[in-house]
Design a protein around this motif. Structure first.
Motif, PDB file in Angstrom:
ATOM      1  N   TRP A  79       4.772 -16.014  10.295  1.00 55.41           N
ATOM      2  CA  TRP A  79       5.137 -14.698  10.816  1.00 55.41           C
ATOM      3  C   TRP A  79       5.397 -14.764  12.322  1.00 55.41           C
ATOM      4  CZ3 TRP A  79       6.852 -10.474   8.570  1.00 55.41           C
ATOM      5  CH2 TRP A  79       6.580 -10.270   7.213  1.00 55.41           C
TER       6      TRP A  79
ATOM      7  N   HIS B  71      -1.306   3.492   3.201  1.00 53.84           N
ATOM      8  CA  HIS B  71      -0.853   2.281   2.506  1.00 53.84           C
ATOM      9  C   HIS B  71      -1.666   2.056   1.235  1.00 53.84           C
ATOM     10  CE1 HIS B  71       0.817  -1.918   2.484  1.00 53.84           C
ATOM     11  NE2 HIS B  71      -0.269  -2.115   1.750  1.00 53.84           N
TER      12      HIS B  71
ATOM     13  N   GLU C 145       3.661  -4.278  -2.268  1.00 54.53           N
ATOM     14  CA  GLU C 145       3.293  -4.204  -0.855  1.00 54.53           C
ATOM     15  C   GLU C 145       4.421  -3.602  -0.033  1.00 54.53           C
ATOM     16  OE1 GLU C 145       0.432  -4.937   1.009  1.00 54.53           O
ATOM     17  OE2 GLU C 145      -0.315  -4.725  -1.025  1.00 54.53           O
TER      18      GLU C 145
ATOM     19  N   VAL D  30      -4.833  -3.355  13.882  1.00 57.35           N
ATOM     20  CA  VAL D  30      -3.669  -2.486  13.763  1.00 57.35           C
ATOM     21  C   VAL D  30      -3.542  -1.598  14.998  1.00 57.35           C
ATOM     22  CG1 VAL D  30      -2.661  -0.575  12.455  1.00 57.35           C
ATOM     23  CG2 VAL D  30      -3.646  -2.522  11.255  1.00 57.35           C
TER      24      VAL D  30
ATOM     25  N   LEU E 257       6.075  -1.974   8.120  1.00 56.81           N
ATOM     26  CA  LEU E 257       6.272  -3.405   7.890  1.00 56.81           C
ATOM     27  C   LEU E 257       6.324  -4.182   9.200  1.00 56.81           C
ATOM     28  CD1 LEU E 257       8.721  -3.870   4.884  1.00 56.81           C
ATOM     29  CD2 LEU E 257       6.757  -5.321   5.430  1.00 56.81           C
TER      30      LEU E 257
ATOM     31  N   HIS F  41       4.302  -0.098   2.181  1.00 63.06           N
ATOM     32  CA  HIS F  41       4.700   0.030   3.586  1.00 63.06           C
ATOM     33  C   HIS F  41       5.732   1.148   3.748  1.00 63.06           C
ATOM     34  CE1 HIS F  41       2.456  -3.239   5.328  1.00 63.06           C
ATOM     35  NE2 HIS F  41       2.975  -4.127   4.489  1.00 63.06           N
TER      36      HIS F  41
ATOM     37  N   LEU G 146       8.518 -11.053   3.793  1.00 69.83           N
ATOM     38  CA  LEU G 146       7.227 -10.911   3.124  1.00 69.83           C
ATOM     39  C   LEU G 146       7.286 -11.502   1.717  1.00 69.83           C
ATOM     40  CD1 LEU G 146       4.980  -7.742   3.134  1.00 69.83           C
ATOM     41  CD2 LEU G 146       5.380  -9.001   1.037  1.00 69.83           C
TER      42      LEU G 146
ATOM     43  N   HIS H 170       2.804  -4.570  10.372  1.00 73.95           N
ATOM     44  CA  HIS H 170       2.234  -5.683   9.605  1.00 73.95           C
ATOM     45  C   HIS H 170       2.666  -7.018  10.201  1.00 73.95           C
ATOM     46  CE1 HIS H 170       1.432  -8.312   6.120  1.00 73.95           C
ATOM     47  NE2 HIS H 170       2.625  -8.791   6.368  1.00 73.95           N
TER      48      HIS H 170
ATOM     49  N   ALA I 233       0.267  -9.857  11.668  1.00 75.88           N
ATOM     50  CA  ALA I 233       0.249 -11.150  10.989  1.00 75.88           C
ATOM     51  C   ALA I 233       0.680 -12.287  11.908  1.00 75.88           C
ATOM     52  CB  ALA I 233       1.153 -11.100   9.760  1.00 75.88           C
TER      53      ALA I 233
ATOM     54  N   LEU J 100      -3.319   2.878   7.566  1.00 75.50           N
ATOM     55  CA  LEU J 100      -4.004   2.020   6.603  1.00 75.50           C
ATOM     56  C   LEU J 100      -4.388   2.782   5.338  1.00 75.50           C
ATOM     57  CD1 LEU J 100      -6.333  -0.130   8.906  1.00 75.50           C
ATOM     58  CD2 LEU J 100      -4.247  -0.851   7.736  1.00 75.50           C
TER      59      LEU J 100
END
Length: 211
Positions: A200, A123, A168, A98, A186, A172, A9, A189, A193, A120
């Motif tokens: 990713w 986070h 970020e 998600v 993560l 996470h 990331l 994510h 992504a 979410l």
């Protein structure tokens, strides 16, 4: 594996940092721990609260919107936001993405939509906490981006340079610990992504579920 995802990331950011992978990995690990530690502190004080309940108690409203108009590319898909003065915004489009990822990663989880929303909101709650004045039940929350930064120089004068992506990473870590999710946030994510960002997707091939 969340350490590897956190390192990617940071490294996939448009910014570059004069640090070795080893030095950066140490900072990623520390950011994950900082987030998890903050979640544990709040959990001890409010063991039964949801992230949304805690946010509202702290004066941070939680609302929903269809989607964000601020996403600017495959790697910037907006799932949720913390906006100073407005609070936490969960984008329904992001929530669906998600939830879809969690269904693949946790096929036995029954309340996927509830888990996705909690993930979410937790986070973004971490980001909100860094804007709130500590006191009472609210612990002081250091800005990990600068605390875990590095020494740089401008006109020969040393200063502490920040690594914004570590905020970020810490968020996470916070959301994983808060939700007690069976997989690191993560990796969720990364799973989301990978559908929109070829970098990713490439990273995820040897790191996907079951690898």
């Amino acid at each position: 594996m969340d350490l590897e995802a956190g390192l990617f990331l940071v490294r996939s950011s448009p910014r570059s940092y004069p640090l070795s992978d080893e030095a950066l990995a140490e900072r990623v690990a520390a950011a994950l721990e900082a987030g998890a530690r903050a979640a544990a502190t709040l959990r001890r004080r409010r063991p039964e609260a949801t992230a949304e309940e805690l946010a509202r108690e702290l004066g941070v409203p939680v609302t929903e919107s269809t989607s964000s108009g601020s996403a600017t590319g495959a790697s910037r898909v907006r799932l949720a936001d913390f906006l100073a003065g407005r609070g936490i915004v969960v984008y329904r489009e992001g929530l669906e993405r998600v939830a879809a990822a969690l269904r693949e990663m946790l096929p036995d989880e029954r309340e996927i939509d509830v888990v996705a929303r909690e993930l979410l909101v937790a986070h973004e709650l971490f980001h909100a906490l860094s804007h709130l004045r500590p006191g009472g039940e609210l612990p002081a929350l250091p800005r990990v981006s600068r605390q875990l930064g590095y020494t740089a120089r401008f006109l020969g004068i040393p200063f502490r340079a920040a690594i914004p992506e570590l905020e970020e990473v810490a968020a996470h870590g916070f959301s994983t610990a808060w939700t007690r999710l069976a997989v690191p946030a993560l990796l969720v994510h990364a799973h989301v992504a990978a559908r929109y960002d070829p970098r990713w997707a490439e990273w995820g091939r040897p790191h996907g579920p079951g690898q």
